[in-house]
Design an enzyme around this catalytic site. Structure first.
Site, short mmCIF file in Angstrom:
data_model
loop_
_atom_site.label_atom_id
_atom_site.label_comp_id
_atom_site.label_asym_id
_atom_site.label_seq_id
_atom_site.Cartn_x
_atom_site.Cartn_y
_atom_site.Cartn_z
CG HIS A 244 21.97 -40.57 4.80
ND1 HIS A 244 22.59 -39.66 3.96
CD2 HIS A 244 20.96 -41.12 4.07
CE1 HIS A 244 21.98 -39.67 2.78
NE2 HIS A 244 20.99 -40.54 2.84
CB CYS A 252 17.64 -53.71 20.20
SG CYS A 252 17.59 -55.51 20.45
CB CYS A 307 18.93 -54.95 23.69
SG CYS A 307 17.41 -54.07 24.11
CB CYS A 312 15.84 -57.48 24.75
SG CYS A 312 15.99 -57.73 22.97
#
Length: 445
Positions: A244, A252, A307, A312
């Protein structure tokens, strides 16, 4: 430690270490119980609806509440008190005597020693002693929601008619007036900031499981908890499947890179924005620029950061699984693979009701050797009691606190000198935990 059994006719003290006990919490009418009615009751209910009994006293009380006729050897209950007992039964927590706990712990240690691939499955119950409330305990989050849906007022009114609700799910939300909605929105700032995750530290159970992994007795942990206490205790990520999520892990949404932080990563303001719109149709919260509503849970997973991997710059999202969210496929597949290799599964602090997590218990090798330590009964209890061809019970079912049980496990599995040294070094480990958490972070809901 001695308690008083709340069955009025019982005059024996309840010695916690010597007798099995049951703790419950019932639903009371608004304003509490009327003194004139309680005089006829057989139970001395606390003002908050709680009560504690010897196990045999509780058994006789529950039989009296469900019997279709009166029996001489059972308490004579009024219609009102029968309802109180039946509601209390939904919350019942059972506790072994200390001698019973010690005996079962010895049996489980022998199972662990013989096991080639022991896996531990953990739920909210292992973190209650760290300061996190559970869900299905007698005062758990979902238990209280269920009890809030029960209306006792009509039963205890002048007509004494039984028109209470026994629905199992969360209560249906009543439509609110504009003034009530406004009051709710204005009072949000006065509510507490929830669980201070950065300040939480591993319990005895967390540390014991890490130690059992270290010395080779436990191969893997499958956890339903998102509090990050397993990894804080030193469990490496290749030894745990956090089904969970983890409130200290963000990933990301573009490239999938994962980042472990020393602070709580979730942006609760974003989620509260969408939650209030859904509940009230309006909100005083200004929508954060990075907020994006999830199509599954209707909340927001974006944390507000981006990120940093190779330029990125994708939006980072939390890893917590909310209601209606799907579990991360890679983590679920890992847990399924681990479960299929498991020849002994020890379940700690879980009622084993949340799917698909609880389904993993059924995937272990046959003959299924299952150990469950939990205060409440579970739907998997019968699996623990199944016997082999020789009539020997394959598993074990322990009722009580996980920390108490794990202390007995460690006493029987580690040499006394090694155990003493390990337990004495807890303060040193606490200092290490402190360096891994940023407790200066202030979160605002």
């Amino acid at each position: 430690m001695e308690l008083q059994c709340h069955l009025k006719v019982c005059k024996e003290s309840l010695k916690v270490n010597e007798r099995e006990r049951v703790e419950v919490k019932t639903v009371l009418p608004t304003g509490g119980l009327n003194a004139s009615k309680t005089q006829t009751f057989r139970v001395l209910w606390k003002n908050n609806g709680e009560a504690v009994f010897h196990k045999d006293c509780w058994t006789s009380l529950l039989k009296a509440a469900t019997a279709r006729k009166k029996y001489k050897d059972l308490p004579d209950l009024t219609v009102e008190e029968k309802v109180l007992v039946k509601e209390a039964a939904k919350t019942a927590e059972f506790f072994y005597s200390m001698s019973g706990m010690k005996e079962e712990a010895k049996r489980v240690v022998e199972m662990i020693r013989k096991s080639e691939f022991c896996v531990v499955f953990t739920g909210a119950g292992i973190s209650t002693s760290a300061g996190i409330g559970d869900y299905r305990g007698k005062s758990g989050k979902w238990t209280e929601m269920d009890q809030n849906a029960v209306n006792m007022d009509s039963l205890f009114g002048e007509e004494s008619t039984c028109t209470y609700s026994t629905e199992i799910g969360p209560p249906t939300k009543k439509a609110k007036t504009d003034s009530e909605q406004s009051d709710d929105l204005e009072s949000d700032d006065e509510e507490d900031d929830g669980v201070p995750y950065e300040s939480l530290r591993p319990t005895y159970t967390h540390e014991a499981l890490q130690k059992l992994i270290e010395i080779g007795h436990v191969k893997h942990i499958i956890s339903q908890n998102g509090d990050g206490l397993h990894t804080l205790s030193g469990v490496s990520y290749d030894k745990i499947s956090e089904l969970h999520g983890n409130v200290f892990i963000e990933k990301c949404g573009k490239c999938g890179e994962r980042f472990e932080r020393d602070f709580y990563v979730m942006d609760d303001v974003c989620s509260q924005y969408y939650e209030e719109l859904e509940d009230y149709g309006k909100t005083n919260i200004i929508k954060p620029k990075h907020a994006k509503q999830c199509e599954l849970c209707n909340l927001s997973h974006r944390t507000g950061r981006k990120c940093s991997k190779n330029g990125c710059k994708g939006y980072l999202i939390d890893t917590i699984i909310n209601f209606r969210d799907n579990l991360e496929e890679e983590i679920l597949n890992q847990a399924e693979n681990i479960s299929e290799q498991c020849d002994l599964m020890i379940c700690l602090g879980s009622t084993l009701t949340v799917t698909p997590a609880c389904d993993l218990v059924e995937m272990i090798k046959i003959p299924q050797r299952l150990v469950i330590c939990n205060r409440q009964k579970t739907e998997k209890d019968n699996v623990c009691l199944e016997k082999d061809k020789k009539g020997i019970t394959l598993g074990s079912r322990i009722f009580g606190d996980c920390d108490t049980f794990m202390r007995e496990i460690m006493k029987n599995i580690m040499p006394s000198k090694d155990l003493e040294k390990w337990e004495a070094s807890r303060n040193d480990r606490m200092k290490i935990y402190d360096t891994k958490r940023n407790t200066d972070i202030k979160r605002i809901l």
